[in-house]
Design a protein around this motif. Sequence first.
Motif, PDB file in Angstrom:
ATOM      1  N   MET A  80      64.993  21.176  48.407  1.00  0.00           N
ATOM      2  CA  MET A  80      66.400  21.502  48.248  1.00  0.00           C
ATOM      3  C   MET A  80      66.680  22.933  48.727  1.00  0.00           C
ATOM      4  SD  MET A  80      68.890  21.338  44.914  1.00  0.00           S
ATOM      5  CE  MET A  80      68.480  22.901  44.189  1.00  0.00           C
ATOM      6  N   PHE A  81      65.788  23.857  48.391  1.00  0.00           N
ATOM      7  CA  PHE A  81      65.961  25.245  48.821  1.00  0.00           C
ATOM      8  C   PHE A  81      66.002  25.336  50.343  1.00  0.00           C
ATOM      9  CE2 PHE A  81      63.829  28.997  50.532  1.00  0.00           C
ATOM     10  CZ  PHE A  81      64.751  29.974  50.165  1.00  0.00           C
ATOM     11  N   PHE A  82      65.027  24.751  51.016  1.00  0.00           N
ATOM     12  CA  PHE A  82      64.966  24.851  52.476  1.00  0.00           C
ATOM     13  C   PHE A  82      66.147  24.141  53.149  1.00  0.00           C
ATOM     14  CE2 PHE A  82      60.406  25.690  51.593  1.00  0.00           C
ATOM     15  CZ  PHE A  82      60.342  26.948  52.172  1.00  0.00           C
ATOM     16  N   LYS A  83      66.558  23.006  52.615  1.00  0.00           N
ATOM     17  CA  LYS A  83      67.713  22.302  53.198  1.00  0.00           C
ATOM     18  C   LYS A  83      68.992  23.097  53.002  1.00  0.00           C
ATOM     19  CE  LYS A  83      65.993  17.659  53.375  1.00  0.00           C
ATOM     20  NZ  LYS A  83      66.475  16.733  54.345  1.00  0.00           N
ATOM     21  N   THR A  84      69.144  23.703  51.830  1.00  0.00           N
ATOM     22  CA  THR A  84      70.341  24.514  51.564  1.00  0.00           C
ATOM     23  C   THR A  84      70.342  25.736  52.459  1.00  0.00           C
ATOM     24  OG1 THR A  84      70.388  23.764  49.273  1.00  0.00           O
ATOM     25  CG2 THR A  84      71.644  25.749  49.794  1.00  0.00           C
ATOM     26  N   LEU A  85      69.214  26.403  52.566  1.00  0.00           N
ATOM     27  CA  LEU A  85      69.127  27.586  53.422  1.00  0.00           C
ATOM     28  C   LEU A  85      69.431  27.234  54.872  1.00  0.00           C
ATOM     29  CD1 LEU A  85      68.594  30.604  53.661  1.00  0.00           C
ATOM     30  CD2 LEU A  85      66.147  30.096  53.846  1.00  0.00           C
ATOM     31  N   ALA A  86      69.017  26.058  55.307  1.00  0.00           N
ATOM     32  CA  ALA A  86      69.291  25.628  56.680  1.00  0.00           C
ATOM     33  C   ALA A  86      70.799  25.442  56.912  1.00  0.00           C
ATOM     34  CB  ALA A  86      68.552  24.325  56.983  1.00  0.00           C
ATOM     35  N   GLN A  87      71.552  25.106  55.854  1.00  0.00           N
ATOM     36  CA  GLN A  87      72.993  24.900  55.981  1.00  0.00           C
ATOM     37  C   GLN A  87      73.774  26.208  55.970  1.00  0.00           C
ATOM     38  OE1 GLN A  87      74.496  22.134  53.094  1.00  0.00           O
ATOM     39  NE2 GLN A  87      72.785  20.740  53.391  1.00  0.00           N
ATOM     40  N   LEU A  88      73.124  27.275  55.535  1.00  0.00           N
ATOM     41  CA  LEU A  88      73.803  28.568  55.433  1.00  0.00           C
ATOM     42  C   LEU A  88      73.478  29.442  56.627  1.00  0.00           C
ATOM     43  CD1 LEU A  88      73.080  29.358  51.668  1.00  0.00           C
ATOM     44  CD2 LEU A  88      75.181  28.439  52.651  1.00  0.00           C
ATOM     45  N   ASN A  89      74.413  30.311  56.965  1.00  0.00           N
ATOM     46  CA  ASN A  89      74.120  31.318  57.980  1.00  0.00           C
ATOM     47  C   ASN A  89      74.126  32.684  57.295  1.00  0.00           C
ATOM     48  OD1 ASN A  89      76.861  32.287  57.883  1.00  0.00           O
ATOM     49  ND2 ASN A  89      77.431  30.583  59.208  1.00  0.00           N
ATOM     50  N   GLU A  90      73.845  33.715  58.060  1.00  0.00           N
ATOM     51  CA  GLU A  90      73.742  35.065  57.498  1.00  0.00           C
ATOM     52  C   GLU A  90      75.048  35.487  56.829  1.00  0.00           C
ATOM     53  OE1 GLU A  90      72.471  39.545  58.951  1.00  0.00           O
ATOM     54  OE2 GLU A  90      72.308  37.877  60.349  1.00  0.00           O
ATOM     55  N   LEU A  91      76.181  35.148  57.415  1.00  0.00           N
ATOM     56  CA  LEU A  91      77.478  35.495  56.835  1.00  0.00           C
ATOM     57  C   LEU A  91      77.677  34.811  55.486  1.00  0.00           C
ATOM     58  CD1 LEU A  91      80.291  36.797  56.933  1.00  0.00           C
ATOM     59  CD2 LEU A  91      81.050  34.814  58.281  1.00  0.00           C
ATOM     60  N   ASP A  92      77.312  33.540  55.395  1.00  0.00           N
ATOM     61  CA  ASP A  92      77.436  32.813  54.130  1.00  0.00           C
ATOM     62  C   ASP A  92      76.670  33.525  53.022  1.00  0.00           C
ATOM     63  OD1 ASP A  92      78.850  30.818  55.532  1.00  0.00           O
ATOM     64  OD2 ASP A  92      77.043  29.613  55.845  1.00  0.00           O
ATOM     65  N   ILE A  93      75.467  33.967  53.339  1.00  0.00           N
ATOM     66  CA  ILE A  93      74.625  34.636  52.340  1.00  0.00           C
ATOM     67  C   ILE A  93      75.211  35.996  51.969  1.00  0.00           C
ATOM     68  CG2 ILE A  93      72.327  35.591  51.902  1.00  0.00           C
ATOM     69  CD1 ILE A  93      71.276  33.236  53.715  1.00  0.00           C
ATOM     70  N   LYS A  94      75.747  36.711  52.946  1.00  0.00           N
ATOM     71  CA  LYS A  94      76.407  37.995  52.648  1.00  0.00           C
ATOM     72  C   LYS A  94      77.579  37.790  51.698  1.00  0.00           C
ATOM     73  CE  LYS A  94      75.517  40.726  56.814  1.00  0.00           C
ATOM     74  NZ  LYS A  94      75.136  42.006  56.239  1.00  0.00           N
ATOM     75  N   VAL A  95      78.375  36.761  51.940  1.00  0.00           N
ATOM     76  CA  VAL A  95      79.528  36.486  51.081  1.00  0.00           C
ATOM     77  C   VAL A  95      79.054  36.068  49.685  1.00  0.00           C
ATOM     78  CG1 VAL A  95      81.524  34.970  50.722  1.00  0.00           C
ATOM     79  CG2 VAL A  95      81.101  35.971  52.983  1.00  0.00           C
ATOM     80  N   LEU A  96      78.028  35.255  49.610  1.00  0.00           N
ATOM     81  CA  LEU A  96      77.493  34.851  48.306  1.00  0.00           C
ATOM     82  C   LEU A  96      77.036  36.076  47.515  1.00  0.00           C
ATOM     83  CD1 LEU A  96      76.719  32.590  46.343  1.00  0.00           C
ATOM     84  CD2 LEU A  96      74.513  32.444  47.531  1.00  0.00           C
ATOM     85  N   ARG A  97      76.413  37.010  48.186  1.00  0.00           N
ATOM     86  CA  ARG A  97      75.933  38.223  47.514  1.00  0.00           C
ATOM     87  C   ARG A  97      77.070  39.058  46.925  1.00  0.00           C
ATOM     88  NH1 ARG A  97      71.215  39.786  51.597  1.00  0.00           N
ATOM     89  NH2 ARG A  97      69.501  38.992  50.333  1.00  0.00           N
ATOM     90  N   ILE A  98      78.253  38.968  47.495  1.00  0.00           N
ATOM     91  CA  ILE A  98      79.401  39.706  46.959  1.00  0.00           C
ATOM     92  C   ILE A  98      79.632  39.330  45.501  1.00  0.00           C
ATOM     93  CG2 ILE A  98      81.920  39.928  47.079  1.00  0.00           C
ATOM     94  CD1 ILE A  98      81.674  39.660  50.120  1.00  0.00           C
ATOM     95  N   PHE A  99      79.386  38.082  45.159  1.00  0.00           N
ATOM     96  CA  PHE A  99      79.661  37.583  43.817  1.00  0.00           C
ATOM     97  C   PHE A  99      78.516  37.830  42.846  1.00  0.00           C
ATOM     98  CE2 PHE A  99      82.443  35.420  46.695  1.00  0.00           C
ATOM     99  CZ  PHE A  99      83.649  35.460  46.021  1.00  0.00           C
ATOM    100  N   SER A 100      77.419  38.353  43.357  1.00  0.00           N
ATOM    101  CA  SER A 100      76.278  38.695  42.524  1.00  0.00           C
ATOM    102  C   SER A 100      76.473  40.105  41.984  1.00  0.00           C
ATOM    103  CB  SER A 100      75.009  38.625  43.375  1.00  0.00           C
ATOM    104  OG  SER A 100      73.939  39.213  42.704  1.00  0.00           O
ATOM    105  N   TYR A 101      76.102  40.322  40.743  1.00  0.00           N
ATOM    106  CA  TYR A 101      76.313  41.631  40.135  1.00  0.00           C
ATOM    107  C   TYR A 101      75.266  42.662  40.558  1.00  0.00           C
ATOM    108  CZ  TYR A 101      79.604  39.161  37.229  1.00  0.00           C
ATOM    109  OH  TYR A 101      80.660  38.402  36.799  1.00  0.00           O
ATOM    110  N   ASP A 102      74.156  42.217  41.088  1.00  0.00           N
ATOM    111  CA  ASP A 102      73.104  43.164  41.465  1.00  0.00           C
ATOM    112  C   ASP A 102      73.101  43.454  42.965  1.00  0.00           C
ATOM    113  OD1 ASP A 102      72.284  40.648  42.157  1.00  0.00           O
ATOM    114  OD2 ASP A 102      70.201  40.931  41.568  1.00  0.00           O
ATOM    115  N   ASN A 103      74.297  43.566  43.522  1.00  0.00           N
ATOM    116  CA  ASN A 103      74.425  43.798  44.955  1.00  0.00           C
ATOM    117  C   ASN A 103      75.474  44.869  45.205  1.00  0.00           C
ATOM    118  OD1 ASN A 103      73.991  43.269  47.722  1.00  0.00           O
ATOM    119  ND2 ASN A 103      75.814  42.017  47.767  1.00  0.00           N
TER     120      ASN A 103
END
Length: 162
Positions: free
Chosen positions: A39-62
């Motif tokens: 599941m991790f590898f399939k999910t990561l394959a669906q995301l690009n670098e921008l998606d991960i940057k945006v996800l990190r915005i919602f994390s408190y340790d970023n």
Amino acid sequence: EMLLDAICDEIQEIKVAYNVNGYINLMCADDPNEDMALMFFKTLAQLNELDIKVLRIFSYDNEENYWTVKSETNISDQQYRFVKEKLERLGMLQSRNEELRDKNLEAVIEYIKELQKQNKSSKPKAVREKKKKRISNSDTYKITSLGREFLGLIKPVEIDVS
């Protein structure tokens, strides 16, 4: 094999590091689960670098925020909204408006059930409708536990060599 497949197919350099970090973190788990790794590898394959940057915005340790990501990537508000909606579809973010809609719907269903119950009663009582929360015109999001776990898996591993 999953790691090698993911790395061979990857075109964004930073995601190679995320794949390796995820693999190491999954293998360091007390009871590694093959389904979770897949599941991790399939999910990561669906995301690009921008998606991960945006996800990190919602994390408190970023340290990144909307403005830093927007200036780094030169995306429009519409593109930013599209990325948030994609992350929501993947279960990484949750819409607060959607959460409010669900709670309001539950209150309406409860009200209707109580009305039906009182209509069948020989001495019906008045049924009061619960107050519903107002839904904002602009949507806000929060990170889900899946999103937090995902970010934890792609973090660099600190290995104690002592």
